[in-house]
Design a protein around this motif. Structure first.
Motif, short mmCIF file in Angstrom:
data_model
loop_
_atom_site.label_atom_id
_atom_site.label_comp_id
_atom_site.label_asym_id
_atom_site.label_seq_id
_atom_site.Cartn_x
_atom_site.Cartn_y
_atom_site.Cartn_z
N VAL A 97 29.68 56.96 -5.00
CA VAL A 97 30.59 55.81 -4.93
C VAL A 97 31.12 55.66 -3.51
CG1 VAL A 97 31.30 55.96 -7.35
CG2 VAL A 97 32.58 57.24 -5.61
N ASP A 98 31.62 54.48 -3.21
CA ASP A 98 32.19 54.24 -1.89
C ASP A 98 33.66 54.62 -1.86
OD1 ASP A 98 33.57 52.20 -3.18
OD2 ASP A 98 32.21 50.63 -2.49
N CYS A 99 34.34 54.27 -0.78
CA CYS A 99 35.74 54.66 -0.61
C CYS A 99 36.68 53.97 -1.58
CB CYS A 99 36.18 54.38 0.83
SG CYS A 99 35.80 52.70 1.39
N LEU A 100 36.19 52.95 -2.28
CA LEU A 100 36.99 52.25 -3.28
C LEU A 100 36.63 52.68 -4.70
CD1 LEU A 100 36.92 48.66 -1.75
CD2 LEU A 100 38.70 50.41 -1.49
N GLY A 101 35.68 53.62 -4.80
CA GLY A 101 35.28 54.10 -6.11
C GLY A 101 34.20 53.27 -6.77
N ASN A 102 33.56 52.39 -5.99
CA ASN A 102 32.51 51.53 -6.56
C ASN A 102 31.13 52.10 -6.27
OD1 ASN A 102 34.40 49.54 -7.41
ND2 ASN A 102 34.50 48.76 -5.31
N GLY A 103 30.27 52.10 -7.28
CA GLY A 103 28.90 52.54 -7.09
C GLY A 103 28.01 51.39 -6.68
N ARG A 104 26.70 51.65 -6.67
CA ARG A 104 25.71 50.62 -6.36
C ARG A 104 24.70 50.60 -7.51
NH1 ARG A 104 29.25 50.19 -3.35
NH2 ARG A 104 29.24 49.81 -1.09
N PRO A 105 24.89 49.71 -8.49
CA PRO A 105 24.01 49.68 -9.65
C PRO A 105 22.53 49.53 -9.29
CG PRO A 105 25.95 48.31 -10.02
CD PRO A 105 25.98 48.73 -8.58
N ALA A 106 22.25 48.90 -8.14
CA ALA A 106 20.85 48.71 -7.75
C ALA A 106 20.13 50.02 -7.52
CB ALA A 106 20.79 47.84 -6.49
N ASN A 107 20.88 51.08 -7.24
CA ASN A 107 20.27 52.39 -6.97
C ASN A 107 20.02 53.20 -8.24
OD1 ASN A 107 20.21 52.07 -4.17
ND2 ASN A 107 22.31 52.81 -3.95
N ALA A 108 20.59 52.79 -9.35
CA ALA A 108 20.61 53.63 -10.55
C ALA A 108 19.22 54.07 -10.99
CB ALA A 108 21.31 52.88 -11.69
N SER A 109 18.26 53.16 -10.98
CA SER A 109 16.92 53.50 -11.45
C SER A 109 15.96 53.84 -10.33
CB SER A 109 16.34 52.33 -12.27
OG SER A 109 16.27 51.16 -11.47
N VAL A 110 16.43 53.71 -9.08
CA VAL A 110 15.53 53.89 -7.94
C VAL A 110 15.55 55.32 -7.43
CG1 VAL A 110 15.00 53.11 -5.59
CG2 VAL A 110 15.86 51.49 -7.29
N ILE A 111 16.71 55.96 -7.42
CA ILE A 111 16.82 57.27 -6.78
C ILE A 111 17.01 58.40 -7.79
CG2 ILE A 111 17.72 56.31 -4.64
CD1 ILE A 111 20.51 57.09 -5.51
N VAL A 112 16.47 58.20 -8.99
CA VAL A 112 16.50 59.28 -9.98
C VAL A 112 15.66 60.45 -9.49
CG1 VAL A 112 15.96 59.92 -12.34
CG2 VAL A 112 16.89 57.65 -11.85
N THR A 113 14.54 60.15 -8.87
CA THR A 113 13.66 61.18 -8.33
C THR A 113 14.14 61.60 -6.94
OG1 THR A 113 11.80 60.18 -9.49
CG2 THR A 113 11.28 61.74 -7.74
N PRO A 114 14.19 62.91 -6.65
CA PRO A 114 14.65 63.37 -5.34
C PRO A 114 13.81 62.80 -4.20
CG PRO A 114 14.58 65.19 -6.89
CD PRO A 114 13.93 64.03 -7.56
N TYR A 115 14.47 62.57 -3.08
CA TYR A 115 13.85 62.15 -1.82
C TYR A 115 13.33 60.71 -1.83
CZ TYR A 115 13.93 67.21 -1.30
OH TYR A 115 14.33 68.52 -1.27
N THR A 116 13.62 59.96 -2.88
CA THR A 116 13.20 58.56 -2.88
C THR A 116 14.19 57.72 -2.08
OG1 THR A 116 14.33 58.30 -5.00
CG2 THR A 116 11.96 58.66 -5.06
N THR A 117 13.68 56.63 -1.54
CA THR A 117 14.51 55.75 -0.71
C THR A 117 15.39 54.87 -1.59
OG1 THR A 117 12.79 55.70 0.99
CG2 THR A 117 14.48 53.98 1.08
N PRO A 118 16.69 54.79 -1.31
CA PRO A 118 17.58 53.95 -2.14
C PRO A 118 17.34 52.47 -1.91
CG PRO A 118 18.77 54.81 -0.26
CD PRO A 118 17.43 55.47 -0.24
#
Length: 260
Positions: free
Chosen positions: A118-139
């Protein structure tokens, strides 16, 4: 034998009794006032210390993320292309992950460690949820944050969680703030100097900051000379009239992801 009977207090006795009572009342009142001032001063210093600790914690936590890459073998240029983040107004050159905006404002960017980042306001980035499940993948999306001190004595965080920048107050009670940057030549691990305005050719390796904290309550300072205030602004500075208690905090954060 005649016995004299006492009918009451004489005027002199009454005046003496009133004088003694007045001194006692004044003494008790002064003790109360002094204790109250001391209590408010201690409360104010506790407020400064708490805000100071929180300031250091927040800045250390977020500055330490600067330049984080999910794939360590990626170069900074590959992981962080040139970017103009319209919501926050932060602009980065290729490979640049920290940017001085002005004396009290910096921009940083970093890749998420995992989908729960999450960022400094406590917000995540939903677009990353399914992309970076695997280690070392690009967000899909990196984080961009702008940290600044406004005229209302607040530490403000702005983050590009959406097309419109979201901002929030992290800490209050910051009278003044200074950033200094530990710089080195490109590719070097050695800090050559600390500068308020690093040159474009220099790499920022550490961030040193100083903050002048002050209390929300006024007229509680027990320092008639305001030594802390004048230590910050110089001995020739005008004495503040608000009577707030002041405290200085300093810290240096190494940008470990910026070390070559």
């Amino acid at each position: 034998m005649n016995k004299k009977q006492q009918a009451g207090l004489s005027l002199i006795e009454l005046m003496v009794a009133m004088a003694i009572s007045s001194f006692l009342i004044l003494g008790v009142t002064q003790i109360y006032i002094d204790n109250k001032k001391n209590y408010l001063f201690q409360q104010g210093q506790a407020e400064n210390q708490e805000n100071g600790r929180f300031t250091m914690q927040i800045l250390e936590q977020h500055l330490a993320k600067t330049g984080y890459r999910r794939e360590p073998t990626d170069s900074m240029d590959t992981a962080f292309p040139a970017l103009t983040d319209t919501p926050t107004g932060c602009a980065f050159n290729v490979g640049e992950v920290i940017k001085r905006v002005d004396a009290k404002t910096i921009c940083i960017r970093f890749q998420p460690r995992d989908p729960a980042e999450v960022d400094c306001l406590g917000n995540g980035r939903p677009a990353n949820a399914s992309v970076i499940v695997t280690p070392y993948t690009t967000p899909a999306v990196s984080f961009v944050e702008k940290l600044s001190i406004n005229n209302a004595r607040q530490l403000i965080c702005s983050s590009s969680a959406s097309d419109t920048a979201q901002s929030g107050t992290l800490i209050e009670g910051i009278e003044d703030f200074r950033f200094d940057y530990g710089v080195s030549a490109a590719g070097s691990r050695t800090i050559s100097s600390y500068k308020a305005e690093p040159a474009a050719s220099e790499s920022i390796r550490t961030v040193r900051y100083s903050a002048l904290m002050n209390t929300s309550l006024e007229n509680i300072s027990q320092d008639a000379a305001f030594k802390t205030y004048k230590e910050w602004y110089g001995s020739e500075a005008n004495t503040p009239t608000n009577g707030r208690a002041y405290q200085i905090i300093r810290n240096t954060v190494m940008l470990r992801n910026q070390m070559p």
